[in-house]
Design an enzyme around this catalytic site. Structure first.
Site, PDB file in Angstrom:
ATOM      1  N   SER A 124      22.474  88.449  33.789  1.00 30.21           N
ATOM      2  CA  SER A 124      23.319  88.011  32.882  1.00 30.21           C
ATOM      3  C   SER A 124      23.017  88.705  31.355  1.00 30.21           C
ATOM      4  O   SER A 124      21.903  89.116  31.058  1.00 30.21           O
ATOM      5  CB  SER A 124      23.120  86.471  32.610  1.00 30.21           C
ATOM      6  OG  SER A 124      23.655  85.891  31.411  1.00 30.21           O
ATOM      7  N   TYR A 148      16.847  78.883  31.510  1.00 28.96           N
ATOM      8  CA  TYR A 148      17.929  79.531  32.694  1.00 28.96           C
ATOM      9  C   TYR A 148      17.590  81.149  32.286  1.00 28.96           C
ATOM     10  O   TYR A 148      17.452  81.849  33.185  1.00 28.96           O
ATOM     11  CB  TYR A 148      19.452  79.193  32.568  1.00 28.96           C
ATOM     12  CG  TYR A 148      20.212  80.198  32.921  1.00 28.96           C
ATOM     13  CD1 TYR A 148      20.624  80.206  34.240  1.00 28.96           C
ATOM     14  CD2 TYR A 148      21.013  80.974  32.310  1.00 28.96           C
ATOM     15  CE1 TYR A 148      21.469  81.141  34.697  1.00 28.96           C
ATOM     16  CE2 TYR A 148      21.940  81.970  32.659  1.00 28.96           C
ATOM     17  CZ  TYR A 148      22.154  82.123  34.084  1.00 28.96           C
ATOM     18  OH  TYR A 148      22.976  83.099  34.732  1.00 28.96           O
ATOM     19  N   LYS A 152      16.112  84.702  34.623  1.00 32.54           N
ATOM     20  CA  LYS A 152      16.829  85.694  34.716  1.00 32.54           C
ATOM     21  C   LYS A 152      15.777  86.947  34.354  1.00 32.54           C
ATOM     22  O   LYS A 152      15.704  88.101  35.164  1.00 32.54           O
ATOM     23  CB  LYS A 152      18.210  86.023  34.165  1.00 32.54           C
ATOM     24  CG  LYS A 152      19.202  84.910  34.609  1.00 32.54           C
ATOM     25  CD  LYS A 152      19.771  85.271  36.149  1.00 32.54           C
ATOM     26  CE  LYS A 152      20.922  84.609  36.416  1.00 32.54           C
ATOM     27  NZ  LYS A 152      21.143  84.652  37.909  1.00 32.54           N
TER      28      LYS A 152
HETATM   29  P1  NAD Z   1      28.099  79.290  41.109  1.00 30.81           P
HETATM   30  O1  NAD Z   1      27.168  77.984  40.595  1.00 30.81           O
HETATM   31  O2  NAD Z   1      29.618  79.093  41.232  1.00 30.81           O
HETATM   32  O3  NAD Z   1      27.577  79.765  42.494  1.00 30.81           O
HETATM   33  C1  NAD Z   1      26.257  79.997  42.907  1.00 30.81           C
HETATM   34  C2  NAD Z   1      26.464  79.500  44.361  1.00 30.81           C
HETATM   35  O4  NAD Z   1      24.897  79.718  44.737  1.00 30.81           O
HETATM   36  C3  NAD Z   1      27.039  78.176  44.779  1.00 30.81           C
HETATM   37  O5  NAD Z   1      27.730  78.343  45.875  1.00 30.81           O
HETATM   38  C4  NAD Z   1      25.726  77.353  45.023  1.00 30.81           C
HETATM   39  O6  NAD Z   1      26.112  76.328  46.191  1.00 30.81           O
HETATM   40  C5  NAD Z   1      24.645  78.293  45.779  1.00 30.81           C
HETATM   41  N1  NAD Z   1      23.364  78.130  45.539  1.00 30.81           N
HETATM   42  C6  NAD Z   1      22.610  77.694  44.421  1.00 30.81           C
HETATM   43  N2  NAD Z   1      21.184  77.507  44.778  1.00 30.81           N
HETATM   44  C7  NAD Z   1      21.145  77.971  45.913  1.00 30.81           C
HETATM   45  C8  NAD Z   1      20.036  77.925  46.974  1.00 30.81           C
HETATM   46  N3  NAD Z   1      18.963  77.685  46.596  1.00 30.81           N
HETATM   47  N4  NAD Z   1      20.171  78.416  48.282  1.00 30.81           N
HETATM   48  C9  NAD Z   1      21.643  78.864  48.720  1.00 30.81           C
HETATM   49  N5  NAD Z   1      22.666  78.614  47.805  1.00 30.81           N
HETATM   50  C10 NAD Z   1      22.472  78.112  46.608  1.00 30.81           C
HETATM   51  O7  NAD Z   1      27.708  80.229  40.052  1.00 30.81           O
HETATM   52  P2  NAD Z   1      28.772  81.815  39.574  1.00 30.81           P
HETATM   53  O8  NAD Z   1      29.249  81.409  38.436  1.00 30.81           O
HETATM   54  O9  NAD Z   1      29.340  82.015  40.834  1.00 30.81           O
HETATM   55  O10 NAD Z   1      27.349  82.505  39.392  1.00 30.81           O
HETATM   56  C11 NAD Z   1      26.969  83.390  40.253  1.00 30.81           C
HETATM   57  C12 NAD Z   1      25.511  83.909  39.864  1.00 30.81           C
HETATM   58  O11 NAD Z   1      26.027  84.704  38.822  1.00 30.81           O
HETATM   59  C13 NAD Z   1      24.521  83.329  39.407  1.00 30.81           C
HETATM   60  O12 NAD Z   1      23.230  83.626  39.804  1.00 30.81           O
HETATM   61  C14 NAD Z   1      24.730  83.037  37.913  1.00 30.81           C
HETATM   62  O13 NAD Z   1      23.381  82.847  37.412  1.00 30.81           O
HETATM   63  C15 NAD Z   1      25.070  84.298  37.628  1.00 30.81           C
HETATM   64  N6  NAD Z   1      25.974  84.452  36.197  1.00 30.81           N
HETATM   65  C16 NAD Z   1      26.909  83.694  36.111  1.00 30.81           C
HETATM   66  C17 NAD Z   1      27.644  83.697  34.921  1.00 30.81           C
HETATM   67  C18 NAD Z   1      28.835  82.852  34.777  1.00 30.81           C
HETATM   68  O14 NAD Z   1      29.218  82.584  33.617  1.00 30.81           O
HETATM   69  N7  NAD Z   1      29.272  82.283  35.737  1.00 30.81           N
HETATM   70  C19 NAD Z   1      27.252  84.459  33.884  1.00 30.81           C
HETATM   71  C20 NAD Z   1      26.228  85.610  34.246  1.00 30.81           C
HETATM   72  C21 NAD Z   1      25.428  85.446  35.351  1.00 30.81           C
HETATM   73  C1  WQD Z   2      31.596  80.865  24.806  1.00 31.83           C
HETATM   74  C2  WQD Z   2      32.240  80.600  23.442  1.00 31.83           C
HETATM   75  C3  WQD Z   2      30.830  78.589  22.341  1.00 31.83           C
HETATM   76  C4  WQD Z   2      32.570  75.507  25.104  1.00 31.83           C
HETATM   77  C5  WQD Z   2      27.014  80.980  28.920  1.00 31.83           C
HETATM   78  C6  WQD Z   2      25.556  81.232  29.071  1.00 31.83           C
HETATM   79  C7  WQD Z   2      25.357  82.554  29.596  1.00 31.83           C
HETATM   80  C8  WQD Z   2      26.346  83.084  30.714  1.00 31.83           C
HETATM   81  C9  WQD Z   2      27.804  82.474  30.491  1.00 31.83           C
HETATM   82  C10 WQD Z   2      25.281  82.716  32.797  1.00 31.83           C
HETATM   83  C11 WQD Z   2      30.841  80.267  22.383  1.00 31.83           C
HETATM   84  C12 WQD Z   2      32.430  78.376  22.688  1.00 31.83           C
HETATM   85  C13 WQD Z   2      32.289  77.015  24.574  1.00 31.83           C
HETATM   86  C14 WQD Z   2      33.088  74.606  24.453  1.00 31.83           C
HETATM   87  C15 WQD Z   2      33.337  75.995  22.531  1.00 31.83           C
HETATM   88  N1  WQD Z   2      26.059  82.320  31.905  1.00 31.83           N
HETATM   89  N2  WQD Z   2      32.641  77.041  23.161  1.00 31.83           N
HETATM   90  N3  WQD Z   2      33.429  74.892  23.080  1.00 31.83           N
HETATM   91  O1  WQD Z   2      27.600  80.473  25.514  1.00 31.83           O
HETATM   92  O2  WQD Z   2      28.724  82.881  25.765  1.00 31.83           O
HETATM   93  O3  WQD Z   2      27.464  81.901  27.694  1.00 31.83           O
HETATM   94  O4  WQD Z   2      27.728  81.227  29.939  1.00 31.83           O
HETATM   95  O5  WQD Z   2      24.481  83.607  32.944  1.00 31.83           O
HETATM   96  O6  WQD Z   2      24.084  82.680  29.882  1.00 31.83           O
HETATM   97  O7  WQD Z   2      24.802  80.920  28.122  1.00 31.83           O
HETATM   98  O8  WQD Z   2      29.439  81.000  27.286  1.00 31.83           O
HETATM   99  O9  WQD Z   2      31.499  79.878  27.836  1.00 31.83           O
HETATM  100  O10 WQD Z   2      29.645  78.428  27.157  1.00 31.83           O
HETATM  101  O11 WQD Z   2      30.574  79.762  25.318  1.00 31.83           O
HETATM  102  O12 WQD Z   2      33.631  76.400  21.370  1.00 31.83           O
HETATM  103  O13 WQD Z   2      33.611  73.497  25.074  1.00 31.83           O
HETATM  104  O14 WQD Z   2      32.722  79.384  23.563  1.00 31.83           O
HETATM  105  O15 WQD Z   2      30.227  78.086  21.337  1.00 31.83           O
HETATM  106  O16 WQD Z   2      31.203  80.650  21.388  1.00 31.83           O
HETATM  107  P1  WQD Z   2      28.108  81.518  26.499  1.00 31.83           P
HETATM  108  P2  WQD Z   2      30.370  79.682  26.817  1.00 31.83           P
END
Ligand code: NAD
Ligand code: WQD
Length: 341
Positions: A124, A148, A152
């Site tokens: 991330s 979190y 990572k």
């Molecule tokens: P998500 O929660 O929709 O998907 C994660 C999946 O993993 C789910 O289906 C959950 O049931 C499964 N899971 C969790 N723990 C588990 C375990 N111990 N064993 C088996 N399955 C398990 O999340 P997402 O948004 O699809 O994110 C996927 C990956 O990408 C995550 O690692 C997340 O940290 C990373 N990521 C997400 C974002 C974002 O904003 N969505 C941003 C950066 C990184």
């Molecule tokens: C985006 C912008 C908020 C919600 C997070 C995690 C990051 C990654 C992605 C997994 C910011 C603003 C948000 C709301 C708002 N996840 N906001 N009202 O914070 O960039 O990243 O998700 O890896 O680790 O930190 O994403 O969508 O929460 O926020 O004003 O109800 O929207 O302040 O500027 P963020 P976000």
């Protein structure tokens, strides 16, 4: 290829499974459904006309992992499984270390035991902490501001150490910026449980009438309109980045591995108010909002330099902001209660 996808039923995983199947790969999903529903995979199967092998289980269970790797004949693993809510990670840090760090350690051990050495990992942009300079290049110093993010970082370090000890590993560490949107069919999308933490799912729920107004967390940042700026990337572009990463990793000469960290973003930053306007245009619905105090831990601006992805993977995002909002709205409108509806 035969590919094992951990967390494949989740938001990014389901979109990636769809693209993998469409490209002719065989997909096995290992998921414990702690933050997803099997219905997402049913829909991927319907959309592609292909079958997904499914194993319900936890990545912290070595026996389940070895069975999944063996039964699938996996040649590579794409590893999405993990917990991802920043606020929750502050309340439940040990669960985050257990699920994310211990889970990934177990996965690497099982892969080593089964001779599967190719892994694509969901990192991330949070690993850059509060940016010292923008756009963010992969050599920007790494840090974390919450448990979190630290999970990572620890996992990234674990992968780099594993590679230093055994250079036959092939690791693609993908640093996602802010994934949004949904598949163009409107059949799969993001289905947050409870109140969404992330901006776009919250905006979409306001548009569909599930929530009254959006809280805008601060309008006094040093950004063009004072609200936070992020690099939003369409989830289908993100999914395709995983396919290009697998291709790049499989090109390494036999016995010679690699460990690469790559940004997956667009390179363009939009503010919270830009997103509100774009979503209003896509949905035809007014989005009521109220300006609130800053959310603790938030940064002013964050966007990628996506050059490495272009050079190394031959990948770049092609879907614009209008498409991201139109597709998110199409999913939300067709599935106002997500997969539970
Ligand atoms: P998500 O929660 O929709 O998907 C994660 C999946 O993993 C789910 O289906 C959950 O049931 C499964 N899971 C969790 N723990 C588990 C375990 N111990 N064993 C088996 N399955 C398990 O999340 P997402 O948004 O699809 O994110 C996927 C990956 O990408 C995550 O690692 C997340 O940290 C990373 N990521 C997400 C974002 C974002 O904003 N969505 C941003 C950066 C990184
Ligand atoms: C985006 C912008 C908020 C919600 C997070 C995690 C990051 C990654 C992605 C997994 C910011 C603003 C948000 C709301 C708002 N996840 N906001 N009202 O914070 O960039 O990243 O998700 O890896 O680790 O930190 O994403 O969508 O929460 O926020 O004003 O109800 O929207 O302040 O500027 P963020 P976000």
């Amino acid at each position: 290829m035969n590919i094992l996808v951990t967390g494949g039923a989740g938001y990014i995983g389901s979109h990636t499974c769809l693209e993998l199947l469409s490209a002719g790969h065989a997909v096995t999903v290992l998921d414990n459904y702690s933050n997803s529903k099997p219905e997402s995979l049913n829909r991927v199967e319907r959309l592609t006309g292909k079958t997904i092998r499914r194993i319900e289980g936890d990545i912290r269970d070595g026996a389940v992992l070895r069975r999944a790797l063996t039964e699938s004949g996996a040649e590579a693993v794409i590893h999405f499984a993990g917990l991802k809510a920043v606020g929750e990670s502050v309340q439940l840090p040990l669960q985050y270390y257990d699920n994310n760090v211990v889970g990934t350690l177990r996965l690497l051990e099982a892969m080593q035991a089964c001779g599967v050495k190719t892994l694509v990992f969901s990192s991330s942009a949070t690993v850059y902490g509060d940016p010292q300079r923008l756009p963010l290049t992969e050599d920007h110093p790494l840090s974390a501001t919450n448990p979190y993010g630290r999970t990572k970082l620890v996992i990234e370090d674990m992968l780099r150490d594993a590679f230093a000890g055994d250079a036959s590993w092939r690791f693609g560490i993908l640093r996602y910026f802010n994934p949004v949107g949904a598949h163009a069919s409107g059949q799969i999308g993001e289905d947050p449980q409870g109140v969404p933490n992330n901006l776009l799912p919250f905006v979409a729920q306001v548009a569909v009438g599930r929530r009254e107004f959006l809280n805008v967390w601060g309008n006094d940042y040093d950004t063009p309109d004072g609200t936070g700026v992020r690099d939003y990337i369409h989830v289908v572009d993100l999914a395709l980045g995983h396919l290009r990463t697998l291709e790049a990793l499989s090109k390494a000469p036999a016995g010679q591995g690699q460990c690469m960290a790559i940004n997956l973003g667009t390179g363009v930053g939009y503010s919270v108010l830009d997103m509100v306007k774009a979503f209003e245009a896509a949905s035809g619905k007014p989005i009521a909002y109220q300006i609130q105090a800053r959310r603790p831990g938030d940064i002013a601006a964050c966007y990628a330099d996506p050059t490495t992805a272009k050079e190394v993977l031959g990948w770049q995002a092609t879907r614009d902001l209008q498409t991201m909002c139109a597709d998110a709205w199409n999913w939300q409108r067709n599935n106002p209660l997500g997969y539970g509806g």
